[in-house]
Write a protein that holds these residues in place. Sequence first.
Motif, PDB file in Angstrom:
ATOM      1  N   TYR A  20       0.840  -1.180   0.000  1.00  0.00           N
ATOM      2  CA  TYR A  20       0.000   0.000   0.000  1.00  0.00           C
ATOM      3  C   TYR A  20       0.882   1.239   0.000  1.00  0.00           C
ATOM      4  N   PRO A  22       0.267   4.564   1.564  1.00  0.00           N
ATOM      5  CA  PRO A  22      -0.665   5.365   2.345  1.00  0.00           C
ATOM      6  C   PRO A  22      -0.688   6.806   1.862  1.00  0.00           C
ATOM      7  N   SER A 287     -12.229   4.255  10.517  1.00  0.00           N
ATOM      8  CA  SER A 287     -11.557   3.334   9.592  1.00  0.00           C
ATOM      9  C   SER A 287     -12.502   2.686   8.592  1.00  0.00           C
ATOM     10  N   PRO A 320      -5.568   4.199   3.944  1.00  0.00           N
ATOM     11  CA  PRO A 320      -5.248   2.947   4.663  1.00  0.00           C
ATOM     12  C   PRO A 320      -4.017   3.091   5.552  1.00  0.00           C
ATOM     13  N   ASN A 337      -9.093  -0.694  13.408  1.00  0.00           N
ATOM     14  CA  ASN A 337      -8.397  -0.348  12.175  1.00  0.00           C
ATOM     15  C   ASN A 337      -7.938  -1.604  11.441  1.00  0.00           C
ATOM     16  N   SER A 338      -8.595  -1.905  10.320  1.00  0.00           N
ATOM     17  CA  SER A 338      -8.223  -3.096   9.553  1.00  0.00           C
ATOM     18  C   SER A 338      -6.892  -2.925   8.835  1.00  0.00           C
ATOM     19  N   ASN A 339      -6.378  -1.693   8.786  1.00  0.00           N
ATOM     20  CA  ASN A 339      -5.094  -1.428   8.150  1.00  0.00           C
ATOM     21  C   ASN A 339      -3.945  -1.379   9.149  1.00  0.00           C
ATOM     22  N   ARG A 341      -0.900  -2.510  11.325  1.00  0.00           N
ATOM     23  CA  ARG A 341       0.126  -3.491  11.002  1.00  0.00           C
ATOM     24  C   ARG A 341       1.409  -3.227  11.763  1.00  0.00           C
ATOM     25  N   TYR A 376      -0.342  -7.616   9.130  1.00  0.00           N
ATOM     26  CA  TYR A 376      -1.603  -6.918   9.381  1.00  0.00           C
ATOM     27  C   TYR A 376      -2.385  -7.576  10.516  1.00  0.00           C
TER      28      TYR A 376
END
Length: 503
Positions: A20, A22, A287, A320, A337-339, A341, A376
């Motif tokens: 990604y 960001p 998010s 993200p 927050n699924s992003n 990591r 993640y």
Amino acid sequence: MELSRLFVSDTCFFSPPIRYSPVPALSTFFAVNLRINRRRRRSLCSASNNDTLLAGGGPVVAGDREKHEEDLKSWMHKHGLPPCKVVLKDKPCHNDPHKPIHYVAASQDLQVGDVAFSVPNSLVVTLERVLGNETVAELLTTNKLSELACLALYLMYEKKQGKKSFWYPYIRELDRQRGRGQLSVESPLLWSKSELDYLLGSPVKDEVIERVEAIRKEYNELDTVWFMAGSLFQQYPYDIPTEAFSFEIFKQAFAAIQSCVVHLQKVSLARRFALVPLGPPLLSYQSNCKAMLTAVDGAVELAVDRPYKAGDPIVVWCGPQPNSKLLINYGFVDENNSNDRLIVEAALNTEDPQYQDKRMVAQRNGKSSVQVFRVYSGKEREALLDMLPYLRLGYLSDPSEMQSVISSQGPVCPVSPCMERAVLDQLGDYFKTRLAGYPTTLAEDESMLADGNLNPKKRVATQFVMLEKKILHACLHATTDFINQLPDHSISPCPAPYAPLLK
């Protein structure tokens, strides 16, 4: 997962992980602390007012004049803001002696796709507007200075104008927020050394220190703006930047701009970073939201992605970004927050006699000699499956096996049970070491967060390190599961004189 994928003849490399990029985008909250230059006449500077909040300083009580001053939204309507569907409301801040922060709320019921507001370009601050020349803007931002530094410098000088500045109502609103995020906490860039210790054990503490040093380098280049775009500053009877403002003042302004800036898409380079009244810091991040400020003909608008009832706060998305970025840039974290990591960096051992061959094989399969793996939240097992082939390659020591890998049509390398045990043991030890670096346990973190009187900065920091630890614990649990799937637990790990390096 089948045991055959852990050992015997396994592939060295799977498809590379998604990368990604960001986008610096929406966030919250600003305050530029401008201090009068003692070497200049007091009559030149008008930024020190009773109703000015000083970022990072003690509580400042608003003067009575604030009650009679024009609010942000009224000022915007006077200068071209068309009728909109939002209002400004107060949000009290617990354990914070400063004024409540404002937020944008729906003034009426909204449906998906409704335009909540549309801010004309005349009320949007971009480098194109500041410098009046796109060529100069591009030159500045490719010559050691970022857009954020240029925007911060502009508003710092504008603030010295006081009420004479066109942007006075907007700057006053940003001052009110004091750079506080939606959890009423400033970016760690503005924390003291003792407050940064709340992040002990996390690599983010070092990231904050490195970011501050990067800001210092930008500060040292600020005079470049003055000399390259001198016509811009003719209206300001003040010293050149590094004489007018200390580094601490600039750092506060930079952190504030960073937390407020919007990254617009499909616009010229000189307009891509924008400060939008009614945007951040008055909008909150969520998010699972996909609504973003968008450049349209002559304006920047927000179309909502969900229904709202009148009075509901309006939320937006800022790309993200993992919690480490949300914390450093905006002073908050998102537990959903699924992003989110963690980073695990693996490197082939340069002392390995077969280093060059292994490096070639790694590159052939989309990896490098120093490879960054993104772990993640909720996908820890998948991240380990991406790491294992790379680590196995590093463990190969038999030259004939290495030649077999080099000459094979596919990315196949032999994996013995003892090698697999060695690789998994190294991973397990790595995660245990990282967890041991924190001064508190998960249980202790949860106990602290149960305290309603916990210092706001410590609360945010504790939430952040607790989420980091949860990812590490999940990685350790997955590693243990892989070990338990090995057919013979009596097998000793094979020696690895040139094992890959993990950090």
